[in-house]
Design an enzyme around this catalytic site. Structure first.
Site, PDB file in Angstrom:
ATOM      1  CD  GLU A 156     -19.552  -4.239   6.980  1.00  0.00           C
ATOM      2  OE1 GLU A 156     -18.778  -3.314   6.655  1.00  0.00           O
ATOM      3  OE2 GLU A 156     -19.656  -5.312   6.318  1.00  0.00           O
ATOM      4  CE  LYS A 211      -4.475   0.661   1.967  1.00  0.00           C
ATOM      5  NZ  LYS A 211      -5.402   0.574   3.091  1.00  0.00           N
ATOM      6  NE  ARG A 237     -20.693  -4.846   3.323  1.00  0.00           N
ATOM      7  CZ  ARG A 237     -20.030  -5.094   2.197  1.00  0.00           C
ATOM      8  NH1 ARG A 237     -20.096  -4.240   1.192  1.00  0.00           N
ATOM      9  NH2 ARG A 237     -19.287  -6.157   2.071  1.00  0.00           N
TER      10      ARG A 237
END
Length: 642
Positions: A375, A289, A403
């Site tokens: 979630e 990243k 979600r």
């Protein structure tokens, strides 16, 4: 003013097919220029930077090998796709990212034929890619046709159950498709030259078994420490079962790990797989990243999403504010309360810093749980914690809590378990646009029996609501608050426990009562000032609770005023709908009350600043003023109509 980078090769690329005219050496130079352009653009607009920098070489390789838009490349999550946008004819607009009428910060079907599927929430790409593959095999007529299908899943998206559901289905259906696992969580250093040449030789072999053998054998060409890191990455992702590795057990061929920053590896791997694949293939690509920009490499969380910044220093610009952010108020208050109550625990879904729980994690690591992008699991996990006698605070953005809605209904609400939902990013959130707006939580929680729903008007009210939630054990309770800074009100040292279902009168007036839920209260105050100048002094009420309603306060206001107007930062079906139901049940409308409900319009509002979005939604002071005058039948000379 930002100095634009020198990009002679990138200047020649107007569409992906232009990459096929370049040599492999030129593609490496193109990747360098693409990285510079991405950094430069995001420094001017702000946005998600780290993930995009990590896939620069992968983006170049994919567009060099595949033939978009006929070949469908689905980026998951979509904020990886800034380099992709630059290469697909949108470079001239890249400096409008996340601005009103500009490019979306995610992939978006209406924006480009090169974005075959919108991916602003994570972990959907494999399902979408499989859908395209099946549509192709059944003669689907998507624009431009359907060739090969590629899902690029990364940035933690494989931690969600939906990704594994899709893998299971993909293995069973056995359709030709490519899954690129962009693993930027277990980064390894770039390999030495021997590994690259070894891969290149073996990937040129004749059989697909050789291709898989290459991926397994390449690890041995790494130096000791790197070899162990690569093996760990591979083993964690493959997982062992009695029948072999997880992916192969599901019927999906596995290749990897592959260095995602080395085009000398990526290009031969992709070309060989593209030539020989017959069924689903998962290629495990390891990336870093923030690759190529030191500040982003050294601080992943800070540079996941960034404000505008100085490219040279890495210093991010931020407007000065004397008020704390709502997220920090939540995090700090919960830490203070947890010091006095060891039953308080915190759960989040891959957003410890975004939800303000970073401090809680450091202070009480054994009581903090980041469940990753899961979630559904997080909500049920919190439900069982509550059933076990703990006080769980489940901190999830409004848009992401959607979600886990089935679990909110079945595992929390039906069982009456005291889970405390801290709903961040409520209302319109600005640059992330419609996909991240917290538009629906008042409606989707308010219709559940036994659910308590609060909305903070300011940061002080938020502190009171956190204390109220901690003290409430009779069932589920939620409190919502927006993104960004508070309004600068005075804060008490400790939050007060509010009486459930009771609002507060801010200002006594006559003729019209304005009942606000949430942070539109400041706009209501401004509208009241403008109305007072016209001889109309409205009553102002902060409802505090969307459910249960303060029946006595609302009915009294309805009976003592000509008009009653509710204002909220949510969709139809929320607070105003519940008030209308109450007034109907009590036959208040029979006595001539003029009732109006101001809610978000029945459309998805595109990205802009929050102020611009609320102006589009007609929920600003001028719109509230106009609504009052219209309800009272007062002509508006030289002003905007409601």
């Amino acid at each position: 003013m930002t100095v634009r980078p020198d990009t002679p090769l990138l200047d020649r690329v107007n569409k992906p097919e232009d990459l096929k005219k370049l040599s492999d050496a030129q593609l490496t130079q193109l990747a360098h220029e693409l990285r510079l352009e991405t950094i430069s653009a995001v420094s001017e607009t702000g946005g998600h930077l780290g993930a995009g920098l990590g896939v620069v070489e992968l983006t170049v390789a994919l567009h060099a090998v595949f033939d978009a838009p006929k070949d469908k490349i689905v980026w998951d999550v979509g904020h990886q796709a800034y380099p992709h946008k630059i290469l697909t004819g949108r470079r001239d607009r890249i400096r409008t990212l996340r601005q009103k009428d500009g490019l979306s910060g995610f992939t978006k079907r209406s924006e480009s034929v090169f974005d075959p599927f919108g991916t602003a929430h994570s972990s959907t790409s494999i399902s979408a890619a499989l859908g395209f593959a099946v549509a192709r095999d059944l003669g689907g007529t998507a624009e431009g046709g359907i060739g090969d299908v590629v899902a690029v899943i990364g940035d933690g998206a494989m931690s969600a159950g939906m990704a594994y559901e899709a893998l299971n289905n993909a293995g069973g259906l056995d359709r030709r498709m490519f899954i690129i696992l962009n693993d930027n969580e277990m980064s390894i250093a770039p390999p030495v030259g021997a590994m690259s040449s070894y891969l290149s030789r073996l990937y040129a072999g004749d059989s697909f078994q050789d291709l898989q053998a290459a991926a397994r054998g390449a690890v041995s060409f790494l130096p000791g420490p790197l070899r162990e890191g690569a093996k760990r990455a591979s083993e964690v992702l493959k997982g062992m079962t009695l029948g072999g590795n997880l992916f192969e057990a599901l019927g999906i061929s596995y290749l990897g790990p592959i260095d995602g920053h080395d085009l000398d590896q990526l290009l031969p791997v992709l070309r060989a797989a593209h030539e020989r694949a017959t069924g689903p293939i998962l290629m495990h690509v390891v990336t870093q990243k923030g690759k190529g920009y030191a500040p982003a490499e050294n601080s992943h969380d800070k540079w996941h999403a960034t404000a505008k910044f100085d490219v040279i220093t890495g210093e991010q610009s931020k407007a000065p504010s004397n008020a704390p952010s709502y997220s920090s108020v939540f995090g700090q208050t919960l830490v203070e309360m947890a010091a006095e109550d060891d039953k308080i625990v915190a759960i989040t879904a891959a957003m410890p810093d975004g939800t303000g729980l970073g401090l809680f994690e450091k202070r009480y690591p054994s009581r903090f749980f980041d469940v990753a992008i899961a979630e559904q699991h997080g909500v049920t996990f919190a439900a069982a914690l509550a059933a076990g006698g703990m006080k769980p605070f489940c901190a999830i953005y409004s848009t992401f809590l959607q979600r886990g809605y089935d679990q909110v209904v079945h595992d929390v609400a039906i069982q009456g378990l005291p889970v405390r939902f801290a709903i961040d990013r409520a209302g319109l959130v600005g640059a992330d646009g419609a996909t991240h707006a917290g538009s629906f939580d008042i409606a989707y929680l308010g219709n559940l029996p036994g659910m308590v729903v609060m909305a903070a008007a300011d940061e002080a009210e938020l502190k009171h609501m956190i204390a109220t939630a901690a003290a409430y054990d009779d069932g589920p309770i939620a409190f919502r608050y927006p993104r960004g800074e508070g309004v600068g009100v005075e804060m008490q040292e400790k939050g007060e426990v509010l009486e459930i279902g009771k609002g507060r009168v801010i200002q006594e007036g006559q003729r019209v009562a304005l009942i606000s839920l949430g942070t539109r209260l400041e706009e209501v105050r401004k509208a009241a000032e403008a109305l007072s100048a016209k001889g109309i002094t409205p009553t102002i009420i902060d409802a505090r609770f969307a459910k249960p309603l303060d029946r006595d306060l609302i009915l009294e206001a309805a009976r003592s005023h000509e008009a009653l107007i509710t204002i909220e930062e949510g969709a139809v079906g929320g607070f105003g709908s519940h008030v209308a139901q109450l007034l109907s049940d009590e036959a208040i409308f029979d006595h001539g009350l003029k009732f109006r409900s101001m809610v978000l319009p029945d459309v998805f509002i595109d990205q802009a600043s929050p102020a611009q979005m609320y102006d589009t939604a007609e929920l600003t002071a001028k719109h509230i003023e106009a609504k009052v005058l219209g309800a009272l039948g007062i002509a508006q000379i030289g002003s905007q109509s409601a």
